[in-house]
Design a protein around this motif. Structure first.
Motif, PDB file in Angstrom:
ATOM      1  N   PHE A 297       0.849  -1.189   0.000  1.00  0.00           N
ATOM      2  CA  PHE A 297       0.000   0.000   0.000  1.00  0.00           C
ATOM      3  C   PHE A 297       0.889   1.246   0.000  1.00  0.00           C
ATOM      4  CE2 PHE A 297      -4.120  -1.834   2.013  1.00  0.00           C
ATOM      5  CZ  PHE A 297      -4.566  -2.168   0.750  1.00  0.00           C
ATOM      6  N   VAL A 298       0.575   2.205  -0.882  1.00  0.00           N
ATOM      7  CA  VAL A 298       1.265   3.499  -0.930  1.00  0.00           C
ATOM      8  C   VAL A 298       0.195   4.559  -0.765  1.00  0.00           C
ATOM      9  CG1 VAL A 298       2.796   5.006  -2.237  1.00  0.00           C
ATOM     10  CG2 VAL A 298       2.982   2.526  -2.497  1.00  0.00           C
ATOM     11  N   THR A 299       0.156   5.189   0.373  1.00  0.00           N
ATOM     12  CA  THR A 299      -0.980   6.063   0.687  1.00  0.00           C
ATOM     13  C   THR A 299      -0.563   7.191   1.629  1.00  0.00           C
ATOM     14  OG1 THR A 299      -3.183   6.110   1.696  1.00  0.00           O
ATOM     15  CG2 THR A 299      -1.588   4.549   2.597  1.00  0.00           C
ATOM     16  N   ALA A 300      -1.387   8.223   1.637  1.00  0.00           N
ATOM     17  CA  ALA A 300      -1.147   9.347   2.552  1.00  0.00           C
ATOM     18  C   ALA A 300      -1.732   9.085   3.929  1.00  0.00           C
ATOM     19  CB  ALA A 300      -1.745  10.631   1.960  1.00  0.00           C
ATOM     20  N   TYR A 301      -2.564   8.042   4.091  1.00  0.00           N
ATOM     21  CA  TYR A 301      -3.145   7.727   5.390  1.00  0.00           C
ATOM     22  C   TYR A 301      -2.054   7.297   6.365  1.00  0.00           C
ATOM     23  CZ  TYR A 301      -7.936   7.846   3.590  1.00  0.00           C
ATOM     24  OH  TYR A 301      -9.126   8.235   3.058  1.00  0.00           O
ATOM     25  N   LYS A 302      -2.072   7.853   7.545  1.00  0.00           N
ATOM     26  CA  LYS A 302      -1.110   7.478   8.590  1.00  0.00           C
ATOM     27  C   LYS A 302      -1.897   7.004   9.809  1.00  0.00           C
ATOM     28  CE  LYS A 302       2.227  10.824   6.835  1.00  0.00           C
ATOM     29  NZ  LYS A 302       3.059  12.015   7.105  1.00  0.00           N
ATOM     30  N   ASP A 303      -2.546   5.890   9.643  1.00  0.00           N
ATOM     31  CA  ASP A 303      -3.425   5.336  10.667  1.00  0.00           C
ATOM     32  C   ASP A 303      -3.018   3.879  10.922  1.00  0.00           C
ATOM     33  OD1 ASP A 303      -5.428   4.301  12.228  1.00  0.00           O
ATOM     34  OD2 ASP A 303      -7.058   5.299  11.142  1.00  0.00           O
ATOM     35  N   TYR A 304      -2.601   3.581  12.161  1.00  0.00           N
ATOM     36  CA  TYR A 304      -2.108   2.236  12.446  1.00  0.00           C
ATOM     37  C   TYR A 304      -3.208   1.188  12.286  1.00  0.00           C
ATOM     38  CZ  TYR A 304       0.189  -1.706  14.625  1.00  0.00           C
ATOM     39  OH  TYR A 304       0.730  -2.931  14.851  1.00  0.00           O
ATOM     40  N   LYS A 305      -4.457   1.567  12.513  1.00  0.00           N
ATOM     41  CA  LYS A 305      -5.533   0.602  12.330  1.00  0.00           C
ATOM     42  C   LYS A 305      -5.603   0.137  10.872  1.00  0.00           C
ATOM     43  CE  LYS A 305      -8.454   2.233  16.150  1.00  0.00           C
ATOM     44  NZ  LYS A 305      -9.762   2.812  16.517  1.00  0.00           N
ATOM     45  N   LEU A 306      -5.371   1.082   9.943  1.00  0.00           N
ATOM     46  CA  LEU A 306      -5.366   0.704   8.534  1.00  0.00           C
ATOM     47  C   LEU A 306      -4.156  -0.193   8.225  1.00  0.00           C
ATOM     48  CD1 LEU A 306      -6.403   3.984   6.678  1.00  0.00           C
ATOM     49  CD2 LEU A 306      -7.757   1.916   7.022  1.00  0.00           C
ATOM     50  N   ILE A 307      -3.021   0.126   8.856  1.00  0.00           N
ATOM     51  CA  ILE A 307      -1.823  -0.698   8.659  1.00  0.00           C
ATOM     52  C   ILE A 307      -2.080  -2.120   9.142  1.00  0.00           C
ATOM     53  CG2 ILE A 307       0.584  -1.021   9.376  1.00  0.00           C
ATOM     54  CD1 ILE A 307       0.835   2.010   9.530  1.00  0.00           C
ATOM     55  N   GLU A 308      -2.718  -2.242  10.300  1.00  0.00           N
ATOM     56  CA  GLU A 308      -2.992  -3.565  10.859  1.00  0.00           C
ATOM     57  C   GLU A 308      -4.014  -4.314   9.995  1.00  0.00           C
ATOM     58  OE1 GLU A 308      -2.613  -6.756  13.446  1.00  0.00           O
ATOM     59  OE2 GLU A 308      -1.395  -4.959  13.105  1.00  0.00           O
ATOM     60  N   ARG A 309      -4.992  -3.598   9.484  1.00  0.00           N
ATOM     61  CA  ARG A 309      -5.972  -4.229   8.602  1.00  0.00           C
ATOM     62  C   ARG A 309      -5.292  -4.735   7.326  1.00  0.00           C
ATOM     63  NH1 ARG A 309     -10.967  -1.062   5.554  1.00  0.00           N
ATOM     64  NH2 ARG A 309     -11.713  -2.860   4.345  1.00  0.00           N
ATOM     65  N   ALA A 310      -4.380  -3.901   6.797  1.00  0.00           N
ATOM     66  CA  ALA A 310      -3.638  -4.306   5.597  1.00  0.00           C
ATOM     67  C   ALA A 310      -2.779  -5.535   5.880  1.00  0.00           C
ATOM     68  CB  ALA A 310      -2.772  -3.152   5.109  1.00  0.00           C
ATOM     69  N   ARG A 311      -2.134  -5.558   7.028  1.00  0.00           N
ATOM     70  CA  ARG A 311      -1.284  -6.699   7.383  1.00  0.00           C
ATOM     71  C   ARG A 311      -2.101  -7.982   7.444  1.00  0.00           C
ATOM     72  NH1 ARG A 311      -0.122  -9.821  11.373  1.00  0.00           N
ATOM     73  NH2 ARG A 311      -1.635  -8.797  12.739  1.00  0.00           N
ATOM     74  N   GLN A 312      -3.291  -7.908   8.056  1.00  0.00           N
ATOM     75  CA  GLN A 312      -4.141  -9.081   8.180  1.00  0.00           C
ATOM     76  C   GLN A 312      -4.628  -9.582   6.817  1.00  0.00           C
ATOM     77  OE1 GLN A 312      -7.225  -7.860  10.888  1.00  0.00           O
ATOM     78  NE2 GLN A 312      -5.884  -7.932  12.682  1.00  0.00           N
ATOM     79  N   MET A 313      -4.669  -8.689   5.821  1.00  0.00           N
ATOM     80  CA  MET A 313      -5.086  -9.083   4.478  1.00  0.00           C
ATOM     81  C   MET A 313      -3.899  -9.583   3.649  1.00  0.00           C
ATOM     82  SD  MET A 313      -7.890  -6.132   3.498  1.00  0.00           S
ATOM     83  CE  MET A 313      -8.262  -6.899   1.920  1.00  0.00           C
ATOM     84  N   GLY A 314      -2.712  -9.625   4.254  1.00  0.00           N
ATOM     85  CA  GLY A 314      -1.545 -10.163   3.558  1.00  0.00           C
ATOM     86  C   GLY A 314      -0.737  -9.147   2.791  1.00  0.00           C
ATOM     87  N   VAL A 315      -0.942  -7.846   3.058  1.00  0.00           N
ATOM     88  CA  VAL A 315      -0.156  -6.807   2.390  1.00  0.00           C
ATOM     89  C   VAL A 315       1.283  -6.865   2.903  1.00  0.00           C
ATOM     90  CG1 VAL A 315       0.141  -4.317   2.098  1.00  0.00           C
ATOM     91  CG2 VAL A 315      -2.142  -5.332   1.983  1.00  0.00           C
ATOM     92  N   GLU A 316       2.252  -6.819   1.991  1.00  0.00           N
ATOM     93  CA  GLU A 316       3.660  -6.988   2.350  1.00  0.00           C
ATOM     94  C   GLU A 316       4.196  -5.811   3.155  1.00  0.00           C
ATOM     95  OE1 GLU A 316       5.669  -9.515   1.876  1.00  0.00           O
ATOM     96  OE2 GLU A 316       4.268 -10.768   0.766  1.00  0.00           O
ATOM     97  N   ASP A 317       3.798  -4.578   2.795  1.00  0.00           N
ATOM     98  CA  ASP A 317       4.305  -3.398   3.499  1.00  0.00           C
ATOM     99  C   ASP A 317       3.348  -2.237   3.275  1.00  0.00           C
ATOM    100  OD1 ASP A 317       5.919  -1.792   5.045  1.00  0.00           O
ATOM    101  OD2 ASP A 317       7.769  -2.346   4.009  1.00  0.00           O
ATOM    102  N   TYR A 318       3.635  -1.105   3.959  1.00  0.00           N
ATOM    103  CA  TYR A 318       2.720   0.030   3.969  1.00  0.00           C
ATOM    104  C   TYR A 318       3.594   1.282   3.919  1.00  0.00           C
ATOM    105  CZ  TYR A 318      -1.404   2.736   5.581  1.00  0.00           C
ATOM    106  OH  TYR A 318      -2.455   3.600   5.704  1.00  0.00           O
ATOM    107  N   ILE A 319       3.628   1.982   2.759  1.00  0.00           N
ATOM    108  CA  ILE A 319       4.463   3.179   2.598  1.00  0.00           C
ATOM    109  C   ILE A 319       3.560   4.406   2.656  1.00  0.00           C
ATOM    110  CG2 ILE A 319       6.059   4.401   1.094  1.00  0.00           C
ATOM    111  CD1 ILE A 319       6.755   1.749  -0.195  1.00  0.00           C
ATOM    112  N   THR A 320       3.919   5.335   3.530  1.00  0.00           N
ATOM    113  CA  THR A 320       3.115   6.555   3.667  1.00  0.00           C
ATOM    114  C   THR A 320       3.760   7.698   2.894  1.00  0.00           C
ATOM    115  OG1 THR A 320       4.260   7.086   5.739  1.00  0.00           O
ATOM    116  CG2 THR A 320       2.190   5.894   5.913  1.00  0.00           C
ATOM    117  N   LYS A 321       2.906   8.488   2.245  1.00  0.00           N
ATOM    118  CA  LYS A 321       3.362   9.662   1.503  1.00  0.00           C
ATOM    119  C   LYS A 321       3.468  10.862   2.450  1.00  0.00           C
ATOM    120  CE  LYS A 321       0.504   8.126  -2.412  1.00  0.00           C
ATOM    121  NZ  LYS A 321      -0.637   8.508  -3.271  1.00  0.00           N
TER     122      LYS A 321
END
Length: 633
Positions: A593-617
């Motif tokens: 995920f490459v996004t401007a959102y800086k919300d740990y809940k979204l990061i955790e949701r992404a992790r649970q869906m199998g997203v490899e990493d989370y880059i914030t803009k």
């Protein structure tokens, strides 16, 4: 009837008693033999450990002399003046004393007909170096490093020893004085459960260090100790019995650098005192405890089984953790080279197969796998611009590449539980004909593990992609392997590799990863896509494919080979999470995920869906590229 029953009862008691006595005696005898053997083994191991320590300590001095010798010989061949050589010896003396070991008190020698001393000592006019023991010992050793006979320094009172070596001209000698205070201190600590004493002597019987310092300098080939000294030389490291001060003793010894012995002496009374007491105690309470033991045996067994099951589980977890750490190290090493990812794992796999085909045990196969996995550890200290240079390396750059063997050795050498890790790292570029590096070892003088890795490493180098070519055709690889038998490679090991190549009809033993990875960037804002394209424009291994919506991304994933998806979260019609769900119905391609959102809940949701990493803009380009490499290499 009553009397008959009583007699049966008494007979049962007698038979039971006799059975218990016989069982107890058998148990005690077995226990006694095992305890004696264990005690002897423990004592021998104690001496063995001290031998290894002292060998290592003295070999450091030998290594220091050999390193100094190389430079001095080079200066002599260049015709450098004595003052330059003296300055070098002075600097080496200060370096060894300050940075290596305070016991290395100074480097000196007889060079080009002059006595040169690195600590500035000026001998008397009648001082003749050729008549000194250190000089004579070096000449007698004929070019090999040798330990001189210890002596007491007249100025300091320290016990000193000279490590000397004859130089190439057959006349000059370089020498290093080493104090033996540390060996003396170590000798004083050699005991078995606080019992016994130890000493170090040379093969002539001269006592070098001793628990009782009054015995230092004594000749043990004379007097009462002569029989003990003869036993040391005759038994070649095996424990033996002797008589000292009218007491029976057991003597344990090991050879140090083939010139000295480390010896531990324990009276038999103290050595077996604990065993005899324990046997006496067992005889006294054995019958009583026997009944209790039977009662508790089953319960103890159940508890023990449960504990052992937990220990097995823990051991498996530790093994898995060790394997994961080793794999992480290997991935770290391979991260230096953009083109040959997976090199260390492939070399480890080929090395394991070679050992298997040569009759190695499962343990030997696992060991060579781990050694090969870290054979390129030293590359982490080589600059990236050299590792990944697309063209031919200059001589200077190739010299830098060669350093990875030495670097890897020094990174791994302190893993004492697995010393061959460092050995494999240092010597895997030695050639069978002696023209390799870093040490120019030849033939079977090259450690076996390094000879195996050399074959596997060269094979993978030919069958891996490079910046300037893909993996070589299998026939060329085979021809090169055949050509290298006996010159570059151990011929027996190369022959095994050739048989592996011949069996690999589909050419599966090669790097199968693509040279270029397709990266799909999904973002509804074109400026963000252009930003990523600009970051990746100088990365030849990444090809950027753009999609401005989730629907377009799904179409591309369904029709093209995509290696990584960079997915924005906030998009019209279909957000990043919805797009990810649809992509997962088609492929399990890695997603970031490459996004401007800086919300740990979204990061955790992404992790649970199998997203490899989370880059914030906004993000740094170097962070972005490292994330890409961490996911797809």
């Amino acid at each position: 009837m009553k009397n008959a029953s009583k007699r049966q009862y008494i007979l049962t008691l007698i038979v039971s008693f006799v059975a218990i006595v016989v069982l107890s005696l058998c148990t005690i005898m077995t226990f006694y033999k095992k305890s004696v053997n264990d005690t002897l083994a423990l004592a021998a191991e104690t001496v063995k450990q001290e031998q290894e320590y002292m060998n290592s300590y003295l070999n450091r001095a030998v290594d220091a002399v050999e390193v100094t010798k190389i430079t001095v010989e080079h200066m002599m061949r260049e015709g450098r003046p004595e003052q330059d050589i003296l300055n070098f010896l002075t600097n080496e003396s200060d370096y060894y004393l300050q940075d290596i070991d305070a016991a290395f008190t100074g480097v000196y020698g007889f060079i080009n007909g002059e006595y040169l001393d690195g600590i500035g000592w000026v001998p008397d006019d009648d001082y003749v170096p050729q008549e000194r023991a250190w000089y004579k010992a070096a000449v007698a050793a004929d070019g090999q490093p040798t330990l001189g006979q210890p002596y007491i320094d007249a100025q300091t009172g320290d016990i000193l020893m000279s490590v000397s070596q004859l130089l190439y001209d057959g006349v000059s000698v370089i020498s290093l004085d080493v104090t033996l205070d540390q060996i003396q201190a170590e000798t004083e600590n050699i005991k078995l459960n606080g019992q016994g004493y130890a000493f170090v002597c040379d093969k002539s019987g001269l006592v070098i260090t001793h628990l009782d310092k009054k015995d230092v300098g004594q000749d043990y080939t004379q007097g009462e100790m002569s029989a003990l000294m003869k036993g040391i030389t005759d038994n070649d490291g095996e424990p033996f019995q002797a008589v000292v001060d009218d007491k029976k003793v057991t003597v344990f010894s090991c050879s140090i650098v083939d010139e000295w012995y480390v010896v531990m002496v324990i009276t038999n009374e103290k050595l077996y005192h604990g065993i005899r007491n324990l046997i006496g105690y067992d005889i006294g309470v054995g019958i009583v405890l026997y009944i209790i033991i039977v009662f508790f045996c089953t319960r103890s067994k159940n508890s023990t089984d449960a504990i052992m099951s937990q220990l097995d589980e823990t051991n498996n977890e530790l093994t898995d953790l060790n394997n994961m750490v080793m794999q992480a190290f290997a991935k770290t090493i391979d991260a230096k080279d953009k083109y040959t990812k997976g090199h260390s794992v492939r070399v480890a796999r080929y090395s394991r197969e070679l050992v298997k085909r040569m009759g190695g045990t499962i343990r030997e196969q696992d060991e060579i796998y781990q050694i090969a996995l870290l054979h390129d550890m030293g590359k982490i200290r080589i600059p990236d611009n050299i590792i990944n240079k697309p063209g031919r390396l200059t001589d200077e750059e190739f010299s830098m590449i060669k350093l990875h063997c030495v670097n890897g050795y020094h990174i791994l050498k302190n893993i004492n539980a697995f010393p061959e890790l460092a050995v494999g790292a240092k010597y895997h570029h030695e050639r069978y004909d002696g023209t390799g590096y870093p040490s120019g070892l030849k033939g079977e003088n090259i450690p076996r593990c390094a000879r195996i890795i050399a074959v596997a490493d060269s094979y993978d180098a030919m069958t891996s992609n490079r910046s300037y070519r893909y993996a070589l055709p299998q026939k060329i690889v085979r021809d090169e392997m055949e050509k290298g038998k006996g010159s570059q490679f151990d011929p027996d090991i190369a022959e095994v590799m050739l048989s592996m190549i011949d069996e690999d009809e589909d050419y599966n033993m090669r790097q199968v990863e693509k040279m270029v990875s397709n990266i799909l960037v999904v973002d509804d804002e074109k400026i963000n896509i252009r930003l990523i394209e600009n970051i990746c424009k100088n990365e030849p291994l990444y090809k950027v494919i753009a999609a401005e919506s989730g629907k377009q991304a799904i179409d591309i994933v369904g029709n093209q080979q995509i290696d990584l998806v960079l997915l924005d979260i906030e998009m019209p019609d279909m957000d990043g999470f919805q797009t990810l769900e649809e992509i997962r119905k088609i492929t399990d391609v890695p997603v970031i995920f490459v996004t401007a959102y800086k919300d740990y809940k979204l990061i955790e949701r992404a992790r649970q869906m199998g997203v490899e990493d989370y880059i914030t803009k906004p993000f740094l380009p170097i962070v972005f590229l490292e994330t890409l490499y961490g996911v797809i290499g």
